[in-house]
Design a protein around this motif. Structure first.
Motif, PDB file in Angstrom:
ATOM      1  N   ASN A 398      36.770  42.225  57.512  1.00  0.00           N
ATOM      2  CA  ASN A 398      37.588  43.375  56.487  1.00  0.00           C
ATOM      3  C   ASN A 398      37.690  41.535  55.276  1.00  0.00           C
ATOM      4  O   ASN A 398      37.227  42.232  53.974  1.00  0.00           O
ATOM      5  CB  ASN A 398      37.642  44.007  56.240  1.00  0.00           C
ATOM      6  N   ASP A 399      38.699  41.317  55.423  1.00  0.00           N
ATOM      7  CA  ASP A 399      38.657  40.156  54.246  1.00  0.00           C
ATOM      8  C   ASP A 399      37.533  39.360  54.211  1.00  0.00           C
ATOM      9  O   ASP A 399      37.535  39.103  52.794  1.00  0.00           O
ATOM     10  CB  ASP A 399      39.829  39.212  55.807  1.00  0.00           C
ATOM     11  N   GLY A 400      36.525  38.412  55.450  1.00  0.00           N
ATOM     12  CA  GLY A 400      35.095  38.665  54.637  1.00  0.00           C
ATOM     13  C   GLY A 400      34.621  39.139  53.493  1.00  0.00           C
ATOM     14  O   GLY A 400      34.182  38.907  52.550  1.00  0.00           O
ATOM     15  N   LEU A 401      34.270  40.843  53.544  1.00  0.00           N
ATOM     16  CA  LEU A 401      33.815  41.760  52.615  1.00  0.00           C
ATOM     17  C   LEU A 401      34.281  41.842  51.740  1.00  0.00           C
ATOM     18  O   LEU A 401      34.327  41.730  50.257  1.00  0.00           O
ATOM     19  CB  LEU A 401      33.502  43.072  53.019  1.00  0.00           C
ATOM     20  N   HIS A 402      35.912  41.947  52.017  1.00  0.00           N
ATOM     21  CA  HIS A 402      36.621  41.680  50.522  1.00  0.00           C
ATOM     22  C   HIS A 402      36.308  40.000  49.473  1.00  0.00           C
ATOM     23  O   HIS A 402      36.584  40.728  48.190  1.00  0.00           O
ATOM     24  CB  HIS A 402      38.264  41.599  51.015  1.00  0.00           C
ATOM     25  N   GLY A 403      36.616  39.523  50.483  1.00  0.00           N
ATOM     26  CA  GLY A 403      36.538  37.546  49.263  1.00  0.00           C
ATOM     27  C   GLY A 403      35.205  38.669  48.942  1.00  0.00           C
ATOM     28  O   GLY A 403      34.333  38.069  48.055  1.00  0.00           O
ATOM     29  N   ILE A 404      33.657  38.766  49.592  1.00  0.00           N
ATOM     30  CA  ILE A 404      32.351  38.801  48.802  1.00  0.00           C
ATOM     31  C   ILE A 404      33.060  39.591  47.284  1.00  0.00           C
ATOM     32  O   ILE A 404      31.802  39.296  46.348  1.00  0.00           O
ATOM     33  CB  ILE A 404      31.593  39.556  49.966  1.00  0.00           C
ATOM     34  N   ASP A 405      33.470  40.924  47.794  1.00  0.00           N
ATOM     35  CA  ASP A 405      33.702  41.546  46.700  1.00  0.00           C
ATOM     36  C   ASP A 405      34.323  41.202  45.080  1.00  0.00           C
ATOM     37  O   ASP A 405      33.917  41.417  44.202  1.00  0.00           O
ATOM     38  CB  ASP A 405      34.406  42.338  47.058  1.00  0.00           C
ATOM     39  N   GLU A 406      35.163  40.457  45.865  1.00  0.00           N
ATOM     40  CA  GLU A 406      35.967  39.518  44.472  1.00  0.00           C
ATOM     41  C   GLU A 406      34.837  38.971  44.097  1.00  0.00           C
ATOM     42  O   GLU A 406      34.955  38.360  42.927  1.00  0.00           O
ATOM     43  CB  GLU A 406      37.076  38.839  44.723  1.00  0.00           C
ATOM     44  N   ILE A 407      34.431  38.025  44.359  1.00  0.00           N
ATOM     45  CA  ILE A 407      33.336  37.133  44.284  1.00  0.00           C
ATOM     46  C   ILE A 407      31.768  37.649  43.449  1.00  0.00           C
ATOM     47  O   ILE A 407      31.848  37.331  42.308  1.00  0.00           O
ATOM     48  CB  ILE A 407      32.288  36.243  45.097  1.00  0.00           C
ATOM     49  N   THR A 408      31.033  39.358  43.821  1.00  0.00           N
ATOM     50  CA  THR A 408      30.650  39.991  42.738  1.00  0.00           C
ATOM     51  C   THR A 408      31.136  40.565  41.753  1.00  0.00           C
ATOM     52  O   THR A 408      30.666  40.720  40.825  1.00  0.00           O
ATOM     53  CB  THR A 408      30.329  41.081  44.051  1.00  0.00           C
ATOM     54  N   THR A 409      32.564  40.556  42.069  1.00  0.00           N
ATOM     55  CA  THR A 409      32.814  40.779  40.717  1.00  0.00           C
ATOM     56  C   THR A 409      33.192  39.741  39.575  1.00  0.00           C
ATOM     57  O   THR A 409      32.818  40.056  38.261  1.00  0.00           O
ATOM     58  CB  THR A 409      34.435  41.896  40.986  1.00  0.00           C
ATOM     59  N   LEU A 410      33.403  38.410  40.455  1.00  0.00           N
ATOM     60  CA  LEU A 410      33.349  37.573  39.091  1.00  0.00           C
ATOM     61  C   LEU A 410      32.317  37.223  38.341  1.00  0.00           C
ATOM     62  O   LEU A 410      31.978  37.090  36.832  1.00  0.00           O
ATOM     63  CB  LEU A 410      33.959  36.377  39.959  1.00  0.00           C
ATOM     64  N   VAL A 411      31.207  37.302  39.432  1.00  0.00           N
ATOM     65  CA  VAL A 411      30.170  37.246  39.336  1.00  0.00           C
ATOM     66  C   VAL A 411      29.599  37.864  37.808  1.00  0.00           C
ATOM     67  O   VAL A 411      28.900  37.436  36.733  1.00  0.00           O
ATOM     68  CB  VAL A 411      28.949  36.703  40.211  1.00  0.00           C
ATOM     69  N   ARG A 412      29.660  39.622  38.267  1.00  0.00           N
ATOM     70  CA  ARG A 412      29.629  40.399  37.325  1.00  0.00           C
ATOM     71  C   ARG A 412      30.333  39.753  36.023  1.00  0.00           C
ATOM     72  O   ARG A 412      29.447  40.353  34.418  1.00  0.00           O
ATOM     73  CB  ARG A 412      29.649  41.735  38.115  1.00  0.00           C
ATOM     74  N   THR A 413      31.367  39.524  35.898  1.00  0.00           N
ATOM     75  CA  THR A 413      32.191  39.623  34.854  1.00  0.00           C
ATOM     76  C   THR A 413      32.016  38.170  34.052  1.00  0.00           C
ATOM     77  O   THR A 413      31.497  38.392  32.569  1.00  0.00           O
ATOM     78  CB  THR A 413      34.026  39.591  35.176  1.00  0.00           C
ATOM     79  N   MET A 414      31.294  37.067  34.381  1.00  0.00           N
ATOM     80  CA  MET A 414      30.874  35.915  34.303  1.00  0.00           C
ATOM     81  C   MET A 414      29.605  36.671  33.725  1.00  0.00           C
ATOM     82  O   MET A 414      29.306  36.142  32.692  1.00  0.00           O
ATOM     83  CB  MET A 414      31.129  35.456  35.002  1.00  0.00           C
ATOM     84  N   LYS A 415      28.640  37.566  34.220  1.00  0.00           N
ATOM     85  CA  LYS A 415      27.265  37.715  33.696  1.00  0.00           C
ATOM     86  C   LYS A 415      27.427  38.480  32.140  1.00  0.00           C
ATOM     87  O   LYS A 415      26.980  38.106  31.468  1.00  0.00           O
ATOM     88  CB  LYS A 415      26.548  38.611  34.324  1.00  0.00           C
TER      89      LYS A 415
END
Length: 592
Positions: A398-415
Motif C-alpha cells: 500500500n505504501d508503494g501504491l501511495h508513492g506511485i499515486d503521488e508520482i502520478t499526481t506530480l506528473v499530471r500537475t507538471m503536464k
C-alpha cells in the motif's frame, strides 16, 4: 495599511508625473493646439482692429453738408418772408437741392452696419425737413398772392384819388383822402410787422373808409371797395405767411439734427472704445501666445530629453527582451521536455502500478497465506504469525501504491503546467488550480510556511486553466520568497469567495515583511524586480496583471510593512446555463 488596485490604475499628480506629462505626446499636442487656437484668435482680433470703413466719417461729412444746405434754405425762406428777396427763385432752387441731398444721404444708410443705429433718427429728421419744405411751398404760394395784390394797390389808390369828392369833407368834417392816407399807413405798418393789433387797425381803417365813401357818390364808393378788397388780400396773406413761418421755425429740425450728431459722436466713441478693448485683448493674447510658445519650447526640450531617456531604456529593454526571449525559449524547451518526460514516465509508472496491484491481490489470497506459512514456518510459528506477515507485506505494498499515486499526481500537475493552450477557455475550478499550484510549490513551501485553506463552495469559471494556474503559482512563489526573508516560519492563507456581483474572488495572503511604499506603485511594471540579478526577471506580476485583465477581472494588493501582503483576484464566472456565451481571453473571443 497601504492598498493599491490595478484596475483601473491611477496616480497622484506629483512633480514627477508633471514632468512626465510635459514630456508626453499629449502635452505637445495640447500646447500646439492651444497655440493654434490663440493664433487664430489673435488673427481675428487683428482683423477686427484693421482700419474700419469710412462709412461713419463720410456720413458725418454728408450730413454736415446737408445741414448747411438746410440752413441756407432757411435763410432764403426768411428773406422771402421779410420781402428782402425780389422773388422766390432762390427758395425753389434750394428746395430741389435740399431734397436731392436728403435722398442721397438717406440712401447711404441701408446695408451699412455702422450706420444702422442712425436710421430711425435720420428718418425722423428727414420727415421734419420734408414738412418744412411743404410749409415753404405754402409760403411761396402766399407770397405770390401777396405780391399780386400789392402790385394792384397803386392803381387802386390812383383811381381813388381820381374820383370826385375825394377831397370834400364828409359829414363829420373828415376828407376821404385823409382816411385813405391813414389806412395806407396802417397797412404799411402791418406789412412790416404783422401783429394782431395792427391787423385790427387796418380792418377798422378800411371799414371807416368804406363808410365814408358810401355817402360821397358811386364812383368813389367803387374805388374804395376795389382798394379795400386788395388791401384785405394783402393783410390776409401777410398774416398767413407769418403763421406759416412761425410753424416752420417751430419744427424740431435742429433737435433731430442734434440727436443725429450726438449719435454719430457716440458711435465714433464706441468704435474707439471697442478698438481699445481689442488692443487690450490682443496684448493679452500676445502674452499668452508668448507663454505658450515658451511652454512649447520647454515641452519640446523635455520631450527630446525624454526621447533620449526612452532610447536608453529601449536599449536596456531590448537587452532584457532578448534575455526574456532566450529564457522563454528555455522555458518552452523545458515545457516540451517536461511534457515528453511525463508522457514517457506514465507508461512505466502504469506498468509498475499494475504489478503492485497484482502482487497485492495475490498476497491477499488464502493460498499465499499458506505459502508464506510453509516457507517461513518454524516450530514456534502459528497461523496468527502468518497473518501478521501477510498484513505487513500488504502495508508495504500500500505504501508503494501511495508513492506511485503521488508520482502520478506530480506528473499530471507538471503536464498541466507545461501545456501551452494559447488562452483556450474552458471550465475551470479555482480550488483545483490553487491545489495544483500548491503541489508544484510544495518543495519550497514546506520549509517556509504553513498553509491555511479557507475555501467557500464556488462554481467553476470559464478561463484559460494554464494561465490562471500560472497566476496562482507566481503569487504563491512570491509569498514564499517574501516569508523566507523574515527568519521565522510564516503562514500562507488561501481564500475563495463568491461575491454578490456574481464574480469569484481569490485571496492569497502572507505574513511576510510587506511591500515598501516606494516600491508598491511599480510592482506591476514589466521588468521591475527587487530581487538580485539572476534571481528574477521582473515579469511575474506584470504577466499576472495582463492575464487577469485579459480575463475581464481585476487584481488588487493591500500591504502593511511588517505585517504582510494580500493579493485579491476577482474573476467573472460563467455558469453552465451560459456556456454558449463567448468569452474573451488572451485577446481572442472563443466559444465557452
Amino acid at each position: 495599511m497601504t492598498q493599491i488596485t490595478t484596475a483601473p490604475r491611477g496616480a497622484l499628480f506629483t512633480r514627477d508625473t508633471a514632468q512626465e506629462f510635459l514630456a508626453s505626446n499629449r502635452a505637445w499636442a495640447i500646447c500646439a493646439g492651444a497655440i493654434t487656437v490663440l493664433a487664430l484668435a489673435m488673427a481675428g482680433v487683428l482683423w477686427h482692429m484693421r482700419p474700419t470703413s469710412e462709412d461713419l466719417p463720410q456720413f458725418r461729412g454728408r450730413f454736415e453738408a446737408l445741414r448747411q444746405i438746410e440752413k441756407q434754405w432757411d435763410l432764403d425762406l426768411l428773406a422771402l418772408e421779410l420781402g428782402i428777396a425780389p422773388n422766390y427763385d432762390a427758395v425753389a432752387r434750394g428746395t430741389n437741392v435740399l431734397l436731392d441731398e436728403l435722398d442721397r444721404v438717406g440712401a447711404t444708410l441701408p446695408g451699412q452696419p455702422e450706420l444702422a443705429g442712425l436710421a430711425p433718427q435720420f428718418e425722423s429728421y428727414a420727415d421734419t425737413v420734408r414738412e418744412k419744405i411743404r410749409l415753404g411751398d405754402q409760403i411761396k404760394a402766399s407770397y405770390a398772392m401777396l405780391r399780386n395784390s400789392a402790385s394792384v394797390l397803386p392803381a387802386g389808390i390812383q383811381a381813388f384819388f381820381d374820383a370826385p369828392d375825394v377831397y370834400q369833407p364828409a359829414g363829420d368834417g373828415i376828407r376821404p383822402s385823409e382816411e385813405l392816407t391813414r389806412a395806407v399807413i396802417s397797412m404799411a405798418s402791418f406789412v412790416i410787422s404783422p401783429t394782431d393789433v395792427l391787423a385790427r387797425t387796418v380792418e377798422e381803417d378800411l371799414a371807416r373808409m368804406r363808410a365814408l365813401a358810401a355817402g360821397q357818390g358811386p364812383v368813389l364808393a367803387d374805388a374804395v371797395e376795389s382798394l379795400a378788397a386788395q388791401a384785405e388780400v394783402v393783410v390776409r396773406e401777410r398774416r398767413r405767411g407769418n403763421d406759416l413761418m412761425l410753424a416752420v421755425t417751430a419744427l424740431p429740425a435742429d433737435d433731430a439734427a442734434t440727436s443725429i450728431q450726438a449719435a454719430i459722436v457716440e458711435a465714433e466713441a464706441g468704435a474707439v472704445n471697442a478698438r481699445q478693448r481689442l488692443q487690450a485683448v490682443a496684448i493679452g493674447l500676445g502674452v499668452l501666445l508668448a507663454l505658450l510658445i515658451g511652454l512649447l519650447v520647454f515641452t519640446l526640450r523635455r520631450r527630446f530629453v525624454k526621447l533620449d531617456q526612452d532610447n536608453v531604456l529601449l536599449q536596456q529593454e531590448k537587452q532584457d527582451a532578448q534575455e526574456q526571449v532566450l529564457q522563454s525559449a528555455k522555458l518552452s524547451a523545458i515545457g516540451q521536455m517536461v511534457a515528453g518526460i511525463t508522457h514517457e514516465i506514465n507508461t512505466p509508472l502504469s506498468y509498475v502500478r499494475t504489478v503492485f496491484e497484482l502482487v497485492k491481490e495475490r498476497v491477499m489470497s488464502d493460498r499465499m497465506i499458506e505459502a508464506l506459512a510453509a516457507v517461513d514456518a518454524t516450530d514456534d510459528d502459528t497461523e496468527e504469525d502468518a497473518h501478521y506477515r501477510q498484513e505487513e507485506l500488504i502495508l508495504m505494498l500500500n505504501d508503494g501504491l501511495h508513492g506511485i499515486d503521488e508520482i502520478t499526481t506530480l506528473v499530471r500537475t507538471m503536464k498541466n503546467f507545461s501545456r501551452f493552450d494559447r488562452g483556450h477557455a474552458e471550465k475551470f475550478s479555482v480550488v483545483d488550480g490553487l491545489e495544483s499550484a500548491l503541489l508544484i510549490a510544495r518543495s519550497q513551501l514546506k520549509y517556509v510556511a504553513d498553509i491555511e485553506r479557507d475555501f467557500d463552495t464556488v462554481p467553476d469559471i470559464i478561463a484559460a486553466p494554464s494561465q490562471i494556474r500560472q497566476v496562482f503559482l507566481n503569487l504563491i512563489n512570491n509569498a514564499v520568497d517574501a516569508m523566507a526573508t523574515t527568519g521565522r516560519r510564516g503562514r500562507l492563507v488561501l481564500r475563495t469567495r463568491l461575491t454578490a456581483s456574481d464574480t469569484v474572488r481569490v485571496e492569497i495572503s502572507d505574513n511576510g515583511p510587506g511591500i515598501p511604499d516606494d516600491v508598491l506603485p511599480k510592482i506591476f511594471d514589466p521588468f521591475f524586480t527587487t530581487k538580485p540579478v539572476g534571481d528574477g526577471t521582473g515579469m511575474g506580476l506584470s504577466i499576472c496583471y495582463r492575464i487577469i485583465e485579459n480575463h475581464g477581472g481585476t487584481i488588487a494588493v493591500s500591504t502593511a510593512p511588517g505585517k504582510g501582503t494580500a493579493f485579491t483576484i476577482t474573476l467573472p464566472r460563467h455558469i453552465a446555463a451560459h456556456d454558449s456565451t463567448p468569452v474573451r481571453t488572451g485577446g481572442h473571443t472563443l466559444p465557452a
